[in-house]
Design a protein around this motif. Structure first.
Motif, PDB file in Angstrom:
ATOM      1  N   LYS A  24       5.480  11.712  -5.524  1.00  7.32           N
ATOM      2  CA  LYS A  24       5.916  12.329  -4.260  1.00  7.32           C
ATOM      3  C   LYS A  24       6.834  11.377  -3.488  1.00  7.32           C
ATOM      4  O   LYS A  24       7.858  11.782  -2.943  1.00  7.32           O
ATOM      5  N   THR A  25       6.453  10.107  -3.466  1.00  8.62           N
ATOM      6  CA  THR A  25       7.286   9.134  -2.737  1.00  8.62           C
ATOM      7  C   THR A  25       8.615   8.931  -3.449  1.00  8.62           C
ATOM      8  O   THR A  25       9.662   8.779  -2.803  1.00  8.62           O
ATOM      9  N   SER A  30       0.871  -1.179   0.000  1.00  5.89           N
ATOM     10  CA  SER A  30       0.000   0.000   0.000  1.00  5.89           C
ATOM     11  C   SER A  30       0.913   1.236   0.000  1.00  5.89           C
ATOM     12  O   SER A  30       2.085   1.149   0.377  1.00  5.89           O
ATOM     13  N   PRO A  31       0.365   2.390  -0.418  1.00  4.01           N
ATOM     14  CA  PRO A  31       1.226   3.578  -0.543  1.00  4.01           C
ATOM     15  C   PRO A  31       1.882   3.999   0.778  1.00  4.01           C
ATOM     16  O   PRO A  31       2.896   4.686   0.756  1.00  4.01           O
ATOM     17  N   ASP A  32       1.327   3.579   1.937  1.00  2.76           N
ATOM     18  CA  ASP A  32       1.952   3.956   3.217  1.00  2.76           C
ATOM     19  C   ASP A  32       3.164   3.093   3.571  1.00  2.76           C
ATOM     20  O   ASP A  32       3.897   3.403   4.510  1.00  2.76           O
ATOM     21  N   ASP A  33       3.351   2.007   2.843  1.00  6.75           N
ATOM     22  CA  ASP A  33       4.446   1.100   3.200  1.00  6.75           C
ATOM     23  C   ASP A  33       5.830   1.695   2.938  1.00  6.75           C
ATOM     24  O   ASP A  33       6.843   1.100   3.293  1.00  6.75           O
ATOM     25  N   TYR A  34       5.879   2.859   2.300  1.00 10.57           N
ATOM     26  CA  TYR A  34       7.183   3.444   1.969  1.00 10.57           C
ATOM     27  C   TYR A  34       7.943   3.923   3.208  1.00 10.57           C
ATOM     28  O   TYR A  34       9.148   4.148   3.178  1.00 10.57           O
ATOM     29  N   ILE A  35       7.234   4.070   4.338  1.00  8.37           N
ATOM     30  CA  ILE A  35       7.896   4.710   5.481  1.00  8.37           C
ATOM     31  C   ILE A  35       9.031   3.866   6.074  1.00  8.37           C
ATOM     32  O   ILE A  35       9.978   4.425   6.612  1.00  8.37           O
ATOM     33  N   LEU A  36       8.938   2.547   5.956  1.00  9.27           N
ATOM     34  CA  LEU A  36      10.029   1.719   6.497  1.00  9.27           C
ATOM     35  C   LEU A  36      11.316   1.896   5.667  1.00  9.27           C
ATOM     36  O   LEU A  36      12.362   2.263   6.219  1.00  9.27           O
ATOM     37  N   THR A  86       2.577  -0.552  -7.799  1.00  9.53           N
ATOM     38  CA  THR A  86       1.898   0.566  -8.470  1.00  9.53           C
ATOM     39  C   THR A  86       1.713   0.275  -9.962  1.00  9.53           C
ATOM     40  O   THR A  86       0.745   0.742 -10.568  1.00  9.53           O
ATOM     41  N   LEU A  87       2.599  -0.524 -10.533  1.00  5.62           N
ATOM     42  CA  LEU A  87       2.435  -0.895 -11.947  1.00  5.62           C
ATOM     43  C   LEU A  87       1.259  -1.852 -12.108  1.00  5.62           C
ATOM     44  O   LEU A  87       0.480  -1.756 -13.060  1.00  5.62           O
ATOM     45  N   ALA A 104      15.501   2.193  -3.210  1.00  5.15           N
ATOM     46  CA  ALA A 104      14.290   2.055  -2.396  1.00  5.15           C
ATOM     47  C   ALA A 104      13.303   1.107  -3.058  1.00  5.15           C
ATOM     48  O   ALA A 104      13.044   1.202  -4.251  1.00  5.15           O
ATOM     49  N   SER A 105      12.763   0.209  -2.250  1.00  9.41           N
ATOM     50  CA  SER A 105      11.733  -0.705  -2.753  1.00  9.41           C
ATOM     51  C   SER A 105      10.704  -0.933  -1.656  1.00  9.41           C
ATOM     52  O   SER A 105      11.061  -1.068  -0.487  1.00  9.41           O
ATOM     53  N   THR A 106       9.479  -1.005  -2.034  1.00  8.38           N
ATOM     54  CA  THR A 106       8.270  -1.234  -1.217  1.00  8.38           C
ATOM     55  C   THR A 106       7.554   0.073  -0.911  1.00  8.38           C
ATOM     56  O   THR A 106       8.090   0.952  -0.222  1.00  8.38           O
ATOM     57  N   GLY A 107       6.356   0.152  -1.478  1.00  8.49           N
ATOM     58  CA  GLY A 107       5.476   1.280  -1.187  1.00  8.49           C
ATOM     59  C   GLY A 107       5.728   2.521  -2.023  1.00  8.49           C
ATOM     60  O   GLY A 107       5.140   3.560  -1.756  1.00  8.49           O
ATOM     61  N   VAL A 108       6.596   2.439  -3.025  1.00  7.88           N
ATOM     62  CA  VAL A 108       6.793   3.611  -3.891  1.00  7.88           C
ATOM     63  C   VAL A 108       5.697   3.556  -4.962  1.00  7.88           C
ATOM     64  O   VAL A 108       5.765   2.764  -5.900  1.00  7.88           O
ATOM     65  N   HIS A 109       4.668   4.367  -4.771  1.00  2.00           N
ATOM     66  CA  HIS A 109       3.500   4.298  -5.659  1.00  2.00           C
ATOM     67  C   HIS A 109       3.314   5.547  -6.505  1.00  2.00           C
ATOM     68  O   HIS A 109       2.574   5.531  -7.475  1.00  2.00           O
TER      69      HIS A 109
END
Ligand SMILES: Cc1cc2nc3c(=O)[nH]c(=O)nc-3n(C[C@H](O)[C@H](O)[C@H](O)COP(=O)(O)O)c2cc1C
Length: 328
Positions: free
Chosen positions: A252-253, A220-226, A270-271, A244-249
């Protein structure tokens, strides 16, 4: 017009968005579409060690049904001439190299260091521009020490690095007891990049049927925080690229990850959710943002807000919500 080129493992990329290893990077047709939409590189769907070894064992059993001994030599594998998983993978690399102009990175899912030196060499010979080691260790054995779990990782890196001369990246999970220490140790092995972090298949529970079922496959788009926290903490402390991998949707991220210190981002969910054109939207957002802020290239913004360069380095280390609890 801002220049969006960057480099990944020493390879020049025309854009900082890389198509992550997934079912979308498993066919020439998809790869051509991804290139058209602006990705800077492709990480092919992983070749799974278990799958190939099972195929080879099956063949060997057929040949020598008695007194079977497991040989771990290159000569053994060189004797094979079957249309197996490895052969199709090598063909895909070859086709991609002929028909697309962006770097093609092979990905191997490793569970041991036994077979990879041979497999890795063939991927290099087929024309792969680099290699991503998808090393997945679920530290679920309570009797195993963290050192034992980590040894597998370092054995694989050492074995593969000794066989290939193309750049090698390691894609890790966040399942380590001393994450900063392990990232730092991995960077000292001579790898060219560390991808943070992989996202695994996870189990869930169906409370009606009492079945164990797959959890949602996509991030999900919030997963980028880790990954954002760890890239910012580690980016100025390692001698290799961090990806960076995971949650980049979205765009902005993407911008946040580069500010934190990522050289590039990898995208899969996201793809799947938004289609390949999402890459163009993300790149446009980055380009417009850079133009508005008067930045002309990625190097100017990369790591600008890493933990060590940030005006608020403690912000990345805070883990308690103390202030928020106090406010109710
Ligand atoms: C359907 C699917 C298949 C995937 N297959 C692989 C794989 O073969 N190898 C690998 O390293 N990662 C694989 N991944 C993980 C992605 O490469 C990526 O690390 C993860 O999905 C987190 O990025 P995201 O938030 O952009 O999806 C897969 C992900 C998905 C959704």
């Amino acid at each position: 017009m801002p220049d969006l080129s960057t480099s990944y493992m020493g390879i020049k990329l025309k854009s900082p968005i890389i198509a992550s290893s997934s079912g979308l990077t498993n066919s020439l047709q998809d790869i051509i579409e991804l290139e058209k939409n602006g990705v800077g590189a492709i990480i092919l769907k992983s070749l799974f060690e278990e799958e190939i070894v099972t195929e080879m064992e099956h063949e060997l059993h057929k040949m020598h049904s008695e007194n079977y001994l497991y040989p771990e030599t290159m000569e053994f594998y060189e004797g094979y001439d079957v249309e197996d998983t490895l052969t199709s993978y090598l063909r895909l690399i070859d086709e991609c190299k002929k028909q697309v102009n962006i770097p093609i990175i092979a990905s191997i899912n490793c569970i041991s260091s036994h077979n990879w030196p041979y497999f890795a060499k063939s991927l290099e010979e087929a024309g792969a521009d680099g290699l991503e080691l998808n090393i997945s260790i679920l530290p679920s054995d309570p009797e195993a020490s963290s050192l034992e779990n980590e040894k597998v990782l370092f054995d694989i890196i050492k074995a593969v690095k000794s066989e290939v001369s193309i750049p090698v990246a390691v894609k890790i999970s966040s399942y380590f007891s001393n994450l900063a220490g392990i990232i730092s140790q991995i960077s000292r092995t001579g790898v060219d990049g560390i991808v943070m972090f992989n996202r695994f298949y996870s189990p869930d529970i169906d409370i009606d049927t009492f079945d164990v079922i797959p959890a949602p496959i996509y991030s999900s788009p919030d997963d980028y925080i880790l990954p954002l926290r760890w890239i910012s903490i580690m980016s100025e402390r390692v001698g290799c690229d961090l990806i960076a991998s995971t949650g980049v949707h979205d765009g902005k991220t993407l911008i946040k990850m580069i500010l934190a210190g990522a050289t590039a981002v990898q995208v899969a969910s996201t793809l799947y959710k938004n289609g390949y054109a999402q890459v163009q939207l993300m790149l446009n957002e980055l380009k417009n943002w850079m133009a508005n802020k008067d930045f002309s290239n990625i190097e100017q913004i990369k790591g600008m807000l890493s933990q060590s360069r940030s005006v608020n380095p403690a912000g990345y280390l805070r883990i308690q919500f103390m202030k928020h609890f106090a406010q109710k």
